[in-house]
Each structure stands twice: as structure tokens, then as C-alpha cells.
Motif scaffolding. Sequence first.
Motif, PDB file in Angstrom:
ATOM      1  N   HIS A 214      31.351  37.117  44.680  1.00 19.93           N
ATOM      2  CA  HIS A 214      32.860  36.609  45.361  1.00 19.93           C
ATOM      3  C   HIS A 214      32.094  35.212  44.595  1.00 19.93           C
ATOM      4  O   HIS A 214      33.284  34.062  44.380  1.00 19.93           O
ATOM      5  CB  HIS A 214      32.715  36.536  46.447  1.00 19.93           C
ATOM      6  N   GLN A 215      31.115  34.791  45.031  1.00 22.41           N
ATOM      7  CA  GLN A 215      30.871  32.344  44.928  1.00 22.41           C
ATOM      8  C   GLN A 215      30.360  32.259  43.659  1.00 22.41           C
ATOM      9  O   GLN A 215      30.754  31.560  42.272  1.00 22.41           O
ATOM     10  CB  GLN A 215      29.197  32.842  45.884  1.00 22.41           C
TER      11      GLN A 215
ATOM     12  N   ARG B 276      33.026  29.614  41.389  1.00 23.33           N
ATOM     13  CA  ARG B 276      32.015  28.634  40.756  1.00 23.33           C
ATOM     14  C   ARG B 276      33.385  28.982  39.572  1.00 23.33           C
ATOM     15  O   ARG B 276      33.728  27.399  37.898  1.00 23.33           O
ATOM     16  CB  ARG B 276      31.418  28.923  40.351  1.00 23.33           C
ATOM     17  N   LEU B 277      33.142  30.031  38.826  1.00 21.26           N
ATOM     18  CA  LEU B 277      34.064  30.052  37.592  1.00 21.26           C
ATOM     19  C   LEU B 277      35.609  29.662  37.660  1.00 21.26           C
ATOM     20  O   LEU B 277      36.008  28.391  36.498  1.00 21.26           O
ATOM     21  CB  LEU B 277      34.155  31.794  36.880  1.00 21.26           C
ATOM     22  N   ALA B 278      36.538  29.904  38.673  1.00 22.93           N
ATOM     23  CA  ALA B 278      37.645  29.809  38.300  1.00 22.93           C
ATOM     24  C   ALA B 278      37.657  28.080  39.096  1.00 22.93           C
ATOM     25  O   ALA B 278      38.509  26.914  37.987  1.00 22.93           O
ATOM     26  CB  ALA B 278      38.738  29.858  40.263  1.00 22.93           C
TER      27      ALA B 278
ATOM     28  N   TRP C  71      35.053  27.969  29.595  1.00 22.14           N
ATOM     29  CA  TRP C  71      34.897  29.697  28.784  1.00 22.14           C
ATOM     30  C   TRP C  71      34.465  29.954  30.746  1.00 22.14           C
ATOM     31  O   TRP C  71      33.658  29.519  31.096  1.00 22.14           O
ATOM     32  CB  TRP C  71      33.764  29.332  27.286  1.00 22.14           C
ATOM     33  N   VAL C  72      34.795  31.491  30.159  1.00 25.05           N
ATOM     34  CA  VAL C  72      34.187  32.133  31.299  1.00 25.05           C
ATOM     35  C   VAL C  72      32.842  32.982  30.752  1.00 25.05           C
ATOM     36  O   VAL C  72      32.930  33.069  29.884  1.00 25.05           O
ATOM     37  CB  VAL C  72      34.881  33.282  31.572  1.00 25.05           C
TER      38      VAL C  72
ATOM     39  N   ALA D  64      35.536  38.452  36.453  1.00 22.62           N
ATOM     40  CA  ALA D  64      35.869  37.458  35.496  1.00 22.62           C
ATOM     41  C   ALA D  64      36.271  37.673  34.773  1.00 22.62           C
ATOM     42  O   ALA D  64      37.071  36.846  33.606  1.00 22.62           O
ATOM     43  CB  ALA D  64      33.870  37.825  34.929  1.00 22.62           C
ATOM     44  N   ALA D  65      36.550  38.625  33.684  1.00 20.70           N
ATOM     45  CA  ALA D  65      37.508  39.509  32.663  1.00 20.70           C
ATOM     46  C   ALA D  65      39.185  38.910  33.334  1.00 20.70           C
ATOM     47  O   ALA D  65      40.118  38.499  32.064  1.00 20.70           O
ATOM     48  CB  ALA D  65      37.591  39.858  32.521  1.00 20.70           C
ATOM     49  N   ALA D  66      39.622  39.349  34.503  1.00 18.65           N
ATOM     50  CA  ALA D  66      40.905  38.494  35.448  1.00 18.65           C
ATOM     51  C   ALA D  66      41.043  37.394  35.531  1.00 18.65           C
ATOM     52  O   ALA D  66      41.824  36.440  35.040  1.00 18.65           O
ATOM     53  CB  ALA D  66      40.991  39.141  36.390  1.00 18.65           C
ATOM     54  N   ILE D  67      39.796  36.415  35.751  1.00 18.95           N
ATOM     55  CA  ILE D  67      40.024  34.835  35.700  1.00 18.95           C
ATOM     56  C   ILE D  67      40.287  34.489  34.265  1.00 18.95           C
ATOM     57  O   ILE D  67      41.333  33.853  34.259  1.00 18.95           O
ATOM     58  CB  ILE D  67      39.027  34.856  36.427  1.00 18.95           C
ATOM     59  N   ALA D  68      40.053  35.254  33.403  1.00 20.16           N
ATOM     60  CA  ALA D  68      39.772  34.538  32.046  1.00 20.16           C
ATOM     61  C   ALA D  68      41.075  34.283  31.769  1.00 20.16           C
ATOM     62  O   ALA D  68      41.835  33.781  31.448  1.00 20.16           O
ATOM     63  CB  ALA D  68      39.261  35.346  31.121  1.00 20.16           C
ATOM     64  N   ARG D  69      41.463  35.657  31.755  1.00 22.70           N
ATOM     65  CA  ARG D  69      43.066  36.385  31.301  1.00 22.70           C
ATOM     66  C   ARG D  69      44.214  35.823  31.643  1.00 22.70           C
ATOM     67  O   ARG D  69      45.111  34.915  31.419  1.00 22.70           O
ATOM     68  CB  ARG D  69      43.430  37.402  31.492  1.00 22.70           C
ATOM     69  N   ARG D  70      43.901  34.917  33.385  1.00 28.48           N
ATOM     70  CA  ARG D  70      44.469  34.528  33.778  1.00 28.48           C
ATOM     71  C   ARG D  70      45.166  33.084  33.464  1.00 28.48           C
ATOM     72  O   ARG D  70      45.690  32.916  33.447  1.00 28.48           O
ATOM     73  CB  ARG D  70      44.330  34.349  36.371  1.00 28.48           C
ATOM     74  N   TYR D  71      43.692  32.643  33.437  1.00 25.10           N
ATOM     75  CA  TYR D  71      43.745  31.050  32.631  1.00 25.10           C
ATOM     76  C   TYR D  71      43.962  31.209  31.241  1.00 25.10           C
ATOM     77  O   TYR D  71      43.836  29.751  30.611  1.00 25.10           O
ATOM     78  CB  TYR D  71      42.492  30.110  33.469  1.00 25.10           C
ATOM     79  N   ASP D  72      44.721  31.886  30.676  1.00 26.51           N
ATOM     80  CA  ASP D  72      44.296  32.050  29.355  1.00 26.51           C
ATOM     81  C   ASP D  72      43.064  31.158  28.328  1.00 26.51           C
ATOM     82  O   ASP D  72      43.410  30.593  27.406  1.00 26.51           O
ATOM     83  CB  ASP D  72      45.409  31.146  28.334  1.00 26.51           C
TER      84      ASP D  72
END
Length: 513
Positions: A181-182, A186-188, A203-204, A220-228
Amino acid sequence: MSTPEPLACGQTRAADLLVTAASAVVTMDARRRILTNSAIAIRDGRITDVGPEEQLRALYPGVENLDARGGVVTPGLINAHQHLTGDRLARCSIPDRLHPEVAITQWAIPLHASQESEEEELAATMACVEAVRNGVTTIVEAGTVATPDRVAAAVRAVGIRAGLGIWSWDPGEGLHAAPTHQVLERLAHHLDRYPPGGQIEGWVTLIGHDQVSDPLLVRAAAIARRYDARMTLHISSSDRDPAAYRERCGTRPITHFDQLGILGPHLLLAHALHIDEEEMDLLLATDTAVSMSPWAYLRLGQDAAHLARHSQFVSRGGRAALGCDSENAGDQIDILRTTALIAAFLPTDSAASRDVRAPSRAQLAFELATVKGAQAIGRGSDLGSIEPGKQADLVVFDTSHPSWTPMGADLYLQLVWGTDGRSVRDVVVAGQPVVRSGRCTRIDETALAGQVQHRASSLRHRAGIPVDSCRGLCPSPQAHRVNHLPLRSRTPPADSGLQPAQQPAQCCCACPR
């Protein structure tokens, strides 16, 4: 060649820079045209016109001129996998006879663990200087950055572009490791700070291999997709990853990634060298991209014969780009050297030898460093070719350099087989000259070299790395003590936001303890 819209007699246009007098312009546009007697007009960082020089001089009077006389102009080069920090300050110090795992765990990791934030910025600055002087205008950092703001400062100072992430993995114990979760938080936060599309875009980045959990991969893939945004991770550079995934999951890595649903156009897999037919089919079906670093596979003895897989991937239309990797895997940041190596593994075609229209292996390799490389990193709409509307990232090669004398009939052969980054004279990024006459315009290279040399010696000492590795792998007793400090005493830079983490308490050399 674009045809400027007709204007009334005597009417002119505004521009910030006009690139003129080049011997040739290698556009890398859809028709792969190579133009002569042409000029390039730039405004607000983008190309506005590519056309006959006489016509563009009349359309853009009084505009600052970059005289490319005697030069060949190409798009800026793409380096899709480059570690910018850590072992960059131990250049040509990691012995080339080590097993890859030893080179990483007992040399590269101690260097990353011991570096201070100022050293991370210095290393990244030096790396970007070398890259841009060799014609690289865009770098995708490979995911081993502890202090992204310091690295971003280095990228801005030199004036190039970068896809930048942060060191991310959740193996429980490991340098900069953290609970899942941490890592996701950080990635977001990182993507909020560096949104997609800028000079520095977030980038993720995951370490990858078998050192990330399934929940981290999926989320992490979901974050990348959400942020395009784009995502990258290391996988299958050797046969170690396939073996580990078969033991843990009962299947091979990329097959497992498909089952998790993380493959897709947002993903750039670093290496993907040791893959089977099913995995290649999955990459192609999902439009997942691959960055290839062939010098690393040769340097590390990772069975370069598997480069035939990369050749097949490219031949079947896979999205691919090139990288230079890191110091333990190759000590130069020169994508043109990489194009020559990958060209050697691309297939020959006896039928094509009779068709003058068939692209050469050199052309196919140069595409990977430009237009197709840009597509692989998700920037095909604005990078990789010289066309109106695209970012004005340009390289001028000096044809008076011995490697261009005499100039050959095929510029792709000349660029890939005949020369390398040493013949780069000028570089423009977003319309701004960042290299002129072979020197960076924004950096005092002499002062930088002095700082880097000083901090490099200090870092190697703190990391327990022998300065004179040519005389054997055994460091001094003091270096042993440094490398065998209690594991949790190695702390990341204070401004990194990362947590202290354990490292293997193993000797950094091959001597008996």
C-alpha cells in the motif's frame, strides 16, 4: 515535405528557430523521406514547417538560424531503458567477469544504498550529458531512483526529456522496499507531481523480475491506466525469472501477467528476452511493448542467442525500442552503438536484396531508435520523426567527422554501421539548442566532471567498492567493514521518502572471508 499554406504576397510567418543548410534531413516520416535543400521551422517548441530552404527563408525572415551546414539532421534518439544513478558513479569499475547476480547484489545495490541525494543528482546529470551529446533526446529511466525530484532537476538542467519513476517493489526485505500500500501511495503521488506529456513525465516503474507481488502488479497497472501513464518493469533478462514464476505460479512470467490482466499498450517490458512462443503471442495480441538492451545481454553473458526472439518480435510487428541499461551491463549511453548491435540480429532476406525499395536492416534498427521507439514509449504522436506538429527534437551529425568521410550513398547504413554518437554536433530539444559544436549549452561540463570524480571516489569508498578493480576483486579490509555494516544501518537519502531496508550481508568480492 510539407507544403506551407499559401500567403499573400510579402506576407511572412513567425518562428523561433530555423534549421538550415543541412546536407540532408532524415525525416523518419511515414514515407521515410530523406530531403535535401530543405529547412525546418520551429515555433513554441514544435515543428511548424519542413520545406524547401529558399521558400522557408522567405516565409520566416529575421528568425534565429541554426546553421546545419555540412550536417545530416535526424529526429532526436529514444533511449527506452536507462539507469541514471547509483552505479553510474562507478563507471568501468564493475568487473565484466562477474555473474549478473553478483554484479547487481554485491556492487550495484551497495552503490545505490550508499549514495546521497546530491550524488544521485550528480550521477543523473552526468548520464544526461553523455546521452544528449550522443544524440539522445528522450530517456526512460529504468526504475532505480530514490529521489525523483533530484533526478528531475538533473534532467531539466541538461534540457532533455525523461520518463521518470521511483524505486518500487514489495519483497519484504530489500533496498527501498515497502509494504504494497505504501508503494502504491508513492506511485500515485509521483504521477500527481509529474503528469504525463511534460518534459518530465511520471511513469509507474516497478523493479519487476520475481520481486514484486501480484497485488502490486495489478494495482500499479490500474494506477497507470487511471492516470493515462506508462508503466515499465524488468522481466526475463535471463532464464531465472521463468524458473521462479513456474515454481511460484505454475506458468511463465508473461503468461502470468496476462492472467493478472496487466498486459497492454500502457506497459513497456524491459528485456523480455527469455520468452517462449506463447508469451510472444501474448505480447503481440495485447500490444505490449518491449525495450531491448542488447549490449547488456552480451556484457552479462545472458545468452545473447535469445536476441533472435527480439528479432522475431520486431519482424512480427511488435512495439519495440532500444536501451543502454546501466554500468554493470554496459558503460556507454550511446543508442547508435545499440542500433548497430540489434541490426546484426535482424533477419536477412535474399529476396529483398534484389528489391531496392526494401528497407535495410540498418533502417529497421534506426526506426527502433526514433519513430518506432517513440511509439513503444507511448509518444508516437509527438516524438520520433521530423514533421509539422511534432516536438522539435533534432540531432545534427557532423559529416566532416572521419566516420562520415566519404559520405555513403545510404544514410541509414552510415548512421547505424558507419558512425556513433561521437559525430553528433548539435542537438535541439523542444526547439532549444542544448548541444552546440559537441558541448552542452546549459552545463559547465568541466566543473561537472570534477564534482563527479570527487563524489564517485567517496561513494565507492562508502559502498565498499574497490577503486582499482583491475587488480582483483578483493577490496581493502576497511571496504569489507563498510560493506558488512549492520543491514539496517544503510539508510536512504533523507528527502527520498523511502524507508531503510535490508541488503544481503555478503562479501562484495570473490575472496574467502
